[in-house]
Design a protein around this motif. Structure first.
Motif, PDB file in Angstrom:
ATOM      1  N   THR A  10       0.831  -1.209   0.000  1.00 43.03           N
ATOM      2  CA  THR A  10       0.000   0.000   0.000  1.00 43.03           C
ATOM      3  C   THR A  10       0.862   1.254   0.000  1.00 43.03           C
ATOM      4  O   THR A  10       0.582   2.209  -0.730  1.00 43.03           O
ATOM      5  CB  THR A  10      -0.931   0.006   1.227  1.00 43.03           C
ATOM      6  OG1 THR A  10      -1.736  -1.172   1.190  1.00 43.03           O
ATOM      7  CG2 THR A  10      -1.826   1.222   1.247  1.00 43.03           C
ATOM      8  N   GLN A  11       1.926   1.252   0.804  1.00 46.19           N
ATOM      9  CA  GLN A  11       2.825   2.395   0.841  1.00 46.19           C
ATOM     10  C   GLN A  11       3.500   2.606  -0.509  1.00 46.19           C
ATOM     11  O   GLN A  11       3.649   3.748  -0.966  1.00 46.19           O
ATOM     12  CB  GLN A  11       3.889   2.206   1.927  1.00 46.19           C
ATOM     13  CG  GLN A  11       3.344   2.324   3.326  1.00 46.19           C
ATOM     14  CD  GLN A  11       4.387   1.987   4.371  1.00 46.19           C
ATOM     15  OE1 GLN A  11       5.383   1.317   4.090  1.00 46.19           O
ATOM     16  NE2 GLN A  11       4.160   2.449   5.587  1.00 46.19           N
ATOM     17  N   PHE A  12       3.888   1.510  -1.164  1.00 42.06           N
ATOM     18  CA  PHE A  12       4.507   1.619  -2.482  1.00 42.06           C
ATOM     19  C   PHE A  12       3.510   2.178  -3.493  1.00 42.06           C
ATOM     20  O   PHE A  12       3.867   3.047  -4.303  1.00 42.06           O
ATOM     21  CB  PHE A  12       5.027   0.261  -2.951  1.00 42.06           C
ATOM     22  CG  PHE A  12       5.579   0.303  -4.352  1.00 42.06           C
ATOM     23  CD1 PHE A  12       6.783   0.919  -4.618  1.00 42.06           C
ATOM     24  CD2 PHE A  12       4.866  -0.261  -5.400  1.00 42.06           C
ATOM     25  CE1 PHE A  12       7.291   0.981  -5.899  1.00 42.06           C
ATOM     26  CE2 PHE A  12       5.363  -0.207  -6.688  1.00 42.06           C
ATOM     27  CZ  PHE A  12       6.579   0.408  -6.941  1.00 42.06           C
ATOM     28  N   GLN A  13       2.260   1.710  -3.459  1.00 47.11           N
ATOM     29  CA  GLN A  13       1.244   2.223  -4.381  1.00 47.11           C
ATOM     30  C   GLN A  13       1.025   3.718  -4.174  1.00 47.11           C
ATOM     31  O   GLN A  13       0.910   4.473  -5.143  1.00 47.11           O
ATOM     32  CB  GLN A  13      -0.079   1.488  -4.178  1.00 47.11           C
ATOM     33  CG  GLN A  13      -0.138   0.143  -4.840  1.00 47.11           C
ATOM     34  CD  GLN A  13      -1.500  -0.480  -4.712  1.00 47.11           C
ATOM     35  OE1 GLN A  13      -2.154  -0.373  -3.670  1.00 47.11           O
ATOM     36  NE2 GLN A  13      -1.952  -1.138  -5.751  1.00 47.11           N
ATOM     37  N   ASP A  14       0.954   4.148  -2.921  1.00 44.30           N
ATOM     38  CA  ASP A  14       0.776   5.574  -2.627  1.00 44.30           C
ATOM     39  C   ASP A  14       1.956   6.393  -3.160  1.00 44.30           C
ATOM     40  O   ASP A  14       1.765   7.451  -3.762  1.00 44.30           O
ATOM     41  CB  ASP A  14       0.619   5.806  -1.125  1.00 44.30           C
ATOM     42  CG  ASP A  14      -0.691   5.270  -0.580  1.00 44.30           C
ATOM     43  OD1 ASP A  14      -1.619   5.012  -1.384  1.00 44.30           O
ATOM     44  OD2 ASP A  14      -0.790   5.119   0.652  1.00 44.30           O
ATOM     45  N   ILE A  43      -8.597   8.486 -11.971  1.00 43.43           N
ATOM     46  CA  ILE A  43      -9.020   7.101 -11.904  1.00 43.43           C
ATOM     47  C   ILE A  43      -8.386   6.458 -10.682  1.00 43.43           C
ATOM     48  O   ILE A  43      -7.346   6.908 -10.192  1.00 43.43           O
ATOM     49  CB  ILE A  43      -8.636   6.316 -13.171  1.00 43.43           C
ATOM     50  CG1 ILE A  43      -7.115   6.269 -13.349  1.00 43.43           C
ATOM     51  CG2 ILE A  43      -9.322   6.878 -14.405  1.00 43.43           C
ATOM     52  CD1 ILE A  43      -6.667   5.306 -14.419  1.00 43.43           C
ATOM     53  N   GLN A  44      -9.020   5.421 -10.203  1.00 37.60           N
ATOM     54  CA  GLN A  44      -8.481   4.689  -9.064  1.00 37.60           C
ATOM     55  C   GLN A  44      -8.119   3.297  -9.549  1.00 37.60           C
ATOM     56  O   GLN A  44      -8.940   2.628 -10.174  1.00 37.60           O
ATOM     57  CB  GLN A  44      -9.508   4.616  -7.939  1.00 37.60           C
ATOM     58  CG  GLN A  44      -8.963   3.965  -6.696  1.00 37.60           C
ATOM     59  CD  GLN A  44      -9.955   3.997  -5.554  1.00 37.60           C
ATOM     60  OE1 GLN A  44     -11.125   4.292  -5.755  1.00 37.60           O
ATOM     61  NE2 GLN A  44      -9.505   3.685  -4.381  1.00 37.60           N
ATOM     62  N   ILE A  45      -6.915   2.871  -9.285  1.00 41.66           N
ATOM     63  CA  ILE A  45      -6.441   1.567  -9.718  1.00 41.66           C
ATOM     64  C   ILE A  45      -6.424   0.653  -8.505  1.00 41.66           C
ATOM     65  O   ILE A  45      -5.877   0.990  -7.462  1.00 41.66           O
ATOM     66  CB  ILE A  45      -5.046   1.673 -10.348  1.00 41.66           C
ATOM     67  CG1 ILE A  45      -5.105   2.573 -11.577  1.00 41.66           C
ATOM     68  CG2 ILE A  45      -4.506   0.294 -10.701  1.00 41.66           C
ATOM     69  CD1 ILE A  45      -3.772   2.849 -12.207  1.00 41.66           C
ATOM     70  N   LYS A  46      -7.036  -0.517  -8.665  1.00 43.62           N
ATOM     71  CA  LYS A  46      -7.109  -1.471  -7.568  1.00 43.62           C
ATOM     72  C   LYS A  46      -6.588  -2.825  -8.027  1.00 43.62           C
ATOM     73  O   LYS A  46      -6.770  -3.205  -9.174  1.00 43.62           O
ATOM     74  CB  LYS A  46      -8.560  -1.649  -7.114  1.00 43.62           C
ATOM     75  CG  LYS A  46      -9.200  -0.398  -6.572  1.00 43.62           C
ATOM     76  CD  LYS A  46     -10.626  -0.683  -6.171  1.00 43.62           C
ATOM     77  CE  LYS A  46     -11.308   0.575  -5.678  1.00 43.62           C
ATOM     78  NZ  LYS A  46     -12.692   0.335  -5.305  1.00 43.62           N
ATOM     79  N   ALA A  47      -5.968  -3.533  -7.123  1.00 43.02           N
ATOM     80  CA  ALA A  47      -5.544  -4.896  -7.403  1.00 43.02           C
ATOM     81  C   ALA A  47      -6.698  -5.825  -7.058  1.00 43.02           C
ATOM     82  O   ALA A  47      -7.361  -5.661  -6.039  1.00 43.02           O
ATOM     83  CB  ALA A  47      -4.311  -5.257  -6.582  1.00 43.02           C
ATOM     84  N   ALA A  52      -3.420 -10.853  -6.813  1.00 38.59           N
ATOM     85  CA  ALA A  52      -2.728  -9.722  -6.178  1.00 38.59           C
ATOM     86  C   ALA A  52      -1.672  -9.115  -7.093  1.00 38.59           C
ATOM     87  O   ALA A  52      -1.357  -7.950  -6.967  1.00 38.59           O
ATOM     88  CB  ALA A  52      -2.100 -10.172  -4.866  1.00 38.59           C
ATOM     89  N   ASP A  53      -1.133  -9.917  -8.025  1.00 37.91           N
ATOM     90  CA  ASP A  53      -0.118  -9.391  -8.918  1.00 37.91           C
ATOM     91  C   ASP A  53      -0.722  -8.697 -10.143  1.00 37.91           C
ATOM     92  O   ASP A  53      -0.016  -8.021 -10.876  1.00 37.91           O
ATOM     93  CB  ASP A  53       0.812 -10.506  -9.380  1.00 37.91           C
ATOM     94  CG  ASP A  53       1.616 -11.073  -8.226  1.00 37.91           C
ATOM     95  OD1 ASP A  53       1.850 -10.321  -7.261  1.00 37.91           O
ATOM     96  OD2 ASP A  53       1.987 -12.253  -8.286  1.00 37.91           O
ATOM     97  N   MET A  54      -1.999  -8.883 -10.372  1.00 42.85           N
ATOM     98  CA  MET A  54      -2.664  -8.283 -11.515  1.00 42.85           C
ATOM     99  C   MET A  54      -3.268  -6.946 -11.101  1.00 42.85           C
ATOM    100  O   MET A  54      -3.888  -6.849 -10.053  1.00 42.85           O
ATOM    101  CB  MET A  54      -3.781  -9.196 -12.047  1.00 42.85           C
ATOM    102  CG  MET A  54      -3.289 -10.531 -12.522  1.00 42.85           C
ATOM    103  SD  MET A  54      -2.257 -10.423 -13.980  1.00 42.85           S
ATOM    104  CE  MET A  54      -3.455  -9.902 -15.177  1.00 42.85           C
ATOM    105  N   VAL A  55      -3.106  -5.915 -11.923  1.00 43.95           N
ATOM    106  CA  VAL A  55      -3.648  -4.590 -11.627  1.00 43.95           C
ATOM    107  C   VAL A  55      -4.726  -4.291 -12.642  1.00 43.95           C
ATOM    108  O   VAL A  55      -4.545  -4.476 -13.843  1.00 43.95           O
ATOM    109  CB  VAL A  55      -2.552  -3.523 -11.674  1.00 43.95           C
ATOM    110  CG1 VAL A  55      -3.143  -2.142 -11.456  1.00 43.95           C
ATOM    111  CG2 VAL A  55      -1.489  -3.819 -10.647  1.00 43.95           C
ATOM    112  N   HIS A  56      -5.890  -3.844 -12.159  1.00 42.58           N
ATOM    113  CA  HIS A  56      -7.013  -3.518 -13.022  1.00 42.58           C
ATOM    114  C   HIS A  56      -7.368  -2.047 -12.842  1.00 42.58           C
ATOM    115  O   HIS A  56      -7.366  -1.548 -11.735  1.00 42.58           O
ATOM    116  CB  HIS A  56      -8.238  -4.363 -12.675  1.00 42.58           C
ATOM    117  CG  HIS A  56      -7.960  -5.829 -12.704  1.00 42.58           C
ATOM    118  ND1 HIS A  56      -7.974  -6.565 -13.864  1.00 42.58           N
ATOM    119  CD2 HIS A  56      -7.610  -6.700 -11.732  1.00 42.58           C
ATOM    120  CE1 HIS A  56      -7.678  -7.818 -13.600  1.00 42.58           C
ATOM    121  NE2 HIS A  56      -7.451  -7.927 -12.305  1.00 42.58           N
ATOM    122  N   ALA A  57      -7.682  -1.363 -13.913  1.00 44.18           N
ATOM    123  CA  ALA A  57      -8.073   0.046 -13.843  1.00 44.18           C
ATOM    124  C   ALA A  57      -9.577   0.149 -13.882  1.00 44.18           C
ATOM    125  O   ALA A  57     -10.265  -0.660 -14.434  1.00 44.18           O
ATOM    126  CB  ALA A  57      -7.452   0.827 -14.973  1.00 44.18           C
TER     127      ALA A  57
END
Length: 57
Positions: A10-14, A43-47, A52-57
């Protein structure tokens, strides 16, 4: 251990989101875009929890 891994993720994503935002702001300033008249929506990007390794927009 799982909590620490999720917190670090989460810290890395932020941090990454902040870096991207700074880059886009600098690019907009270079191109002469007026932020007050910009119509782009954030936009908000969520895993996905199962992937967990895939990212969806």
């Amino acid at each position: 251990m799982k909590i620490e891994k999720r917190l670090l993720h989460t810290q890395f994503q932020d941090w990454l989101n902040q870096q991207i935002a700074r880059h886009l702001e600098a690019q907009a300033a270079r191109l002469g875009a007026d932020p007050a008249t910009a119509t782009a929506k954030p936009i908000q990007i969520k895993a996905h929890p199962a992937d967990a390794d895939m990212v969806h927009a």
